[in-house]
Write a protein that holds these residues in place. Structure first.
Motif, PDB file in Angstrom:
ATOM      1  N   GLY A  32       0.812  -1.207   0.000  1.00  0.00           N
ATOM      2  CA  GLY A  32       0.000   0.000   0.000  1.00  0.00           C
ATOM      3  C   GLY A  32       0.847   1.259   0.000  1.00  0.00           C
ATOM      4  O   GLY A  32       1.881   1.331   0.648  1.00  0.00           O
ATOM      5  N   GLY A  33       0.457   2.223  -0.742  1.00  0.00           N
ATOM      6  CA  GLY A  33       1.150   3.497  -0.783  1.00  0.00           C
ATOM      7  C   GLY A  33       1.970   3.651  -2.049  1.00  0.00           C
ATOM      8  O   GLY A  33       2.316   2.684  -2.724  1.00  0.00           O
ATOM      9  N   VAL A  34       2.286   4.880  -2.340  1.00  0.00           N
ATOM     10  CA  VAL A  34       2.976   5.174  -3.587  1.00  0.00           C
ATOM     11  C   VAL A  34       4.399   4.626  -3.595  1.00  0.00           C
ATOM     12  O   VAL A  34       4.864   4.108  -4.611  1.00  0.00           O
ATOM     13  CB  VAL A  34       2.940   6.691  -3.891  1.00  0.00           C
ATOM     14  CG1 VAL A  34       3.801   7.482  -2.938  1.00  0.00           C
ATOM     15  CG2 VAL A  34       3.321   6.951  -5.330  1.00  0.00           C
ATOM     16  N   TRP A  35       5.124   4.711  -2.478  1.00  0.00           N
ATOM     17  CA  TRP A  35       6.512   4.248  -2.488  1.00  0.00           C
ATOM     18  C   TRP A  35       6.621   2.735  -2.653  1.00  0.00           C
ATOM     19  O   TRP A  35       7.378   2.274  -3.518  1.00  0.00           O
ATOM     20  CB  TRP A  35       7.277   4.733  -1.262  1.00  0.00           C
ATOM     21  CG  TRP A  35       7.449   6.224  -1.233  1.00  0.00           C
ATOM     22  CD1 TRP A  35       7.121   7.063  -0.206  1.00  0.00           C
ATOM     23  CD2 TRP A  35       7.983   7.071  -2.254  1.00  0.00           C
ATOM     24  NE1 TRP A  35       7.404   8.362  -0.535  1.00  0.00           N
ATOM     25  CE2 TRP A  35       7.939   8.395  -1.792  1.00  0.00           C
ATOM     26  CE3 TRP A  35       8.484   6.835  -3.537  1.00  0.00           C
ATOM     27  CZ2 TRP A  35       8.388   9.469  -2.545  1.00  0.00           C
ATOM     28  CZ3 TRP A  35       8.931   7.917  -4.292  1.00  0.00           C
ATOM     29  CH2 TRP A  35       8.879   9.211  -3.794  1.00  0.00           C
ATOM     30  N   PRO A  36       5.911   1.947  -1.857  1.00  0.00           N
ATOM     31  CA  PRO A  36       6.016   0.497  -2.073  1.00  0.00           C
ATOM     32  C   PRO A  36       5.619   0.075  -3.486  1.00  0.00           C
ATOM     33  O   PRO A  36       6.284  -0.761  -4.105  1.00  0.00           O
ATOM     34  CB  PRO A  36       5.072  -0.101  -1.026  1.00  0.00           C
ATOM     35  CG  PRO A  36       5.041   0.916   0.058  1.00  0.00           C
ATOM     36  CD  PRO A  36       5.127   2.237  -0.657  1.00  0.00           C
ATOM     37  N   MET A  37       4.559   0.650  -4.015  1.00  0.00           N
ATOM     38  CA  MET A  37       4.139   0.284  -5.372  1.00  0.00           C
ATOM     39  C   MET A  37       5.196   0.671  -6.388  1.00  0.00           C
ATOM     40  O   MET A  37       5.501  -0.084  -7.312  1.00  0.00           O
ATOM     41  CB  MET A  37       2.806   0.949  -5.714  1.00  0.00           C
ATOM     42  CG  MET A  37       1.639   0.348  -5.010  1.00  0.00           C
ATOM     43  SD  MET A  37       0.119   1.109  -5.618  1.00  0.00           S
ATOM     44  CE  MET A  37      -1.079   0.271  -4.613  1.00  0.00           C
ATOM     45  N   THR A  38       5.774   1.846  -6.235  1.00  0.00           N
ATOM     46  CA  THR A  38       6.780   2.316  -7.174  1.00  0.00           C
ATOM     47  C   THR A  38       8.050   1.476  -7.100  1.00  0.00           C
ATOM     48  O   THR A  38       8.620   1.114  -8.124  1.00  0.00           O
ATOM     49  CB  THR A  38       7.088   3.806  -6.923  1.00  0.00           C
ATOM     50  OG1 THR A  38       5.864   4.541  -6.941  1.00  0.00           O
ATOM     51  CG2 THR A  38       8.012   4.369  -7.975  1.00  0.00           C
ATOM     52  N   VAL A  39       8.481   1.145  -5.891  1.00  0.00           N
ATOM     53  CA  VAL A  39       9.675   0.304  -5.733  1.00  0.00           C
ATOM     54  C   VAL A  39       9.423  -1.069  -6.341  1.00  0.00           C
ATOM     55  O   VAL A  39      10.281  -1.619  -7.035  1.00  0.00           O
ATOM     56  CB  VAL A  39      10.081   0.193  -4.248  1.00  0.00           C
ATOM     57  CG1 VAL A  39      11.166  -0.866  -4.051  1.00  0.00           C
ATOM     58  CG2 VAL A  39      10.552   1.540  -3.712  1.00  0.00           C
ATOM     59  N   LEU A  40       8.258  -1.617  -6.094  1.00  0.00           N
ATOM     60  CA  LEU A  40       7.923  -2.932  -6.645  1.00  0.00           C
ATOM     61  C   LEU A  40       7.979  -2.909  -8.172  1.00  0.00           C
ATOM     62  O   LEU A  40       8.540  -3.809  -8.800  1.00  0.00           O
ATOM     63  CB  LEU A  40       6.534  -3.353  -6.164  1.00  0.00           C
ATOM     64  CG  LEU A  40       6.149  -4.804  -6.340  1.00  0.00           C
ATOM     65  CD1 LEU A  40       7.106  -5.724  -5.606  1.00  0.00           C
ATOM     66  CD2 LEU A  40       4.734  -5.024  -5.832  1.00  0.00           C
ATOM     67  N   ILE A  41       7.438  -1.870  -8.774  1.00  0.00           N
ATOM     68  CA  ILE A  41       7.477  -1.747 -10.229  1.00  0.00           C
ATOM     69  C   ILE A  41       8.917  -1.546 -10.715  1.00  0.00           C
ATOM     70  O   ILE A  41       9.323  -2.110 -11.724  1.00  0.00           O
ATOM     71  CB  ILE A  41       6.538  -0.615 -10.703  1.00  0.00           C
ATOM     72  CG1 ILE A  41       5.077  -1.052 -10.485  1.00  0.00           C
ATOM     73  CG2 ILE A  41       6.785  -0.255 -12.160  1.00  0.00           C
ATOM     74  CD1 ILE A  41       4.053   0.033 -10.658  1.00  0.00           C
ATOM     75  N   ALA A  42       9.709  -0.781  -9.971  1.00  0.00           N
ATOM     76  CA  ALA A  42      11.104  -0.540 -10.360  1.00  0.00           C
ATOM     77  C   ALA A  42      11.945  -1.815 -10.298  1.00  0.00           C
ATOM     78  O   ALA A  42      12.910  -1.954 -11.047  1.00  0.00           O
ATOM     79  CB  ALA A  42      11.724   0.525  -9.465  1.00  0.00           C
TER      80      ALA A  42
END
Length: 135
Positions: A32-42
């Protein structure tokens, strides 16, 4: 309160989330949240070093990146290992579970990105009406 894997009730469902299942909420908290989602995509499908992730995720600070990666490793989404050619260089790679979660997060992000102009328009309209009402 926690239903775990559904116990005798069967598989975990959306109702378990609404009922307060700690297991379900913990799983959602991980991504949940923008950082975890972004890191996961990265992380994508290739191993990435910490510094590579830091550069790929613009705006994230070291503390948030470290916490996110630690949570991913703990929850089984990411494996952490020392690169064979460098003793002090750590790399992160998605596990099979992480690949599945990343695919779902990427699909969700695509939907949200497509809706972003409508959200922006709704905010502008709301702010315009709020300004008119306060005048």
């Amino acid at each position: 309160m926690d239903t775990g894997q559904g116990g005798s009730k069967g598989p975990v469902t959306i109702d378990d989330l609404l009922a307060g299942s700690d297991t379900v909420r913990a799983a959602l908290e991980t991504i949940g949240g923008v950082w975890p989602m972004t890191v996961l995509i990265a992380l994508d499908t290739e191993p990435r070093r910490y510094g590579e992730l830091r550069r790929a995720v613009v705006g994230i600070n070291d503390r948030m990146l470290s916490q996110t990666l630690r949570r991913f490793v703990r929850d089984g989404l990411v494996a952490r290992g020392v690169m064979p050619s460098r003793r002090s260089c750590v790399q992160y790679v998605l596990t099979d579970l992480g690949v599945e979660v990343r695919a779902a997060v990427a699909e969700f992000a695509s939907v949200v990105i497509g809706l972003a102009p409508r959200v922006a328009a709704a905010r502008e309209e709301f702010d315009r009406r709020s300004d008119e009402e306060s005048s």
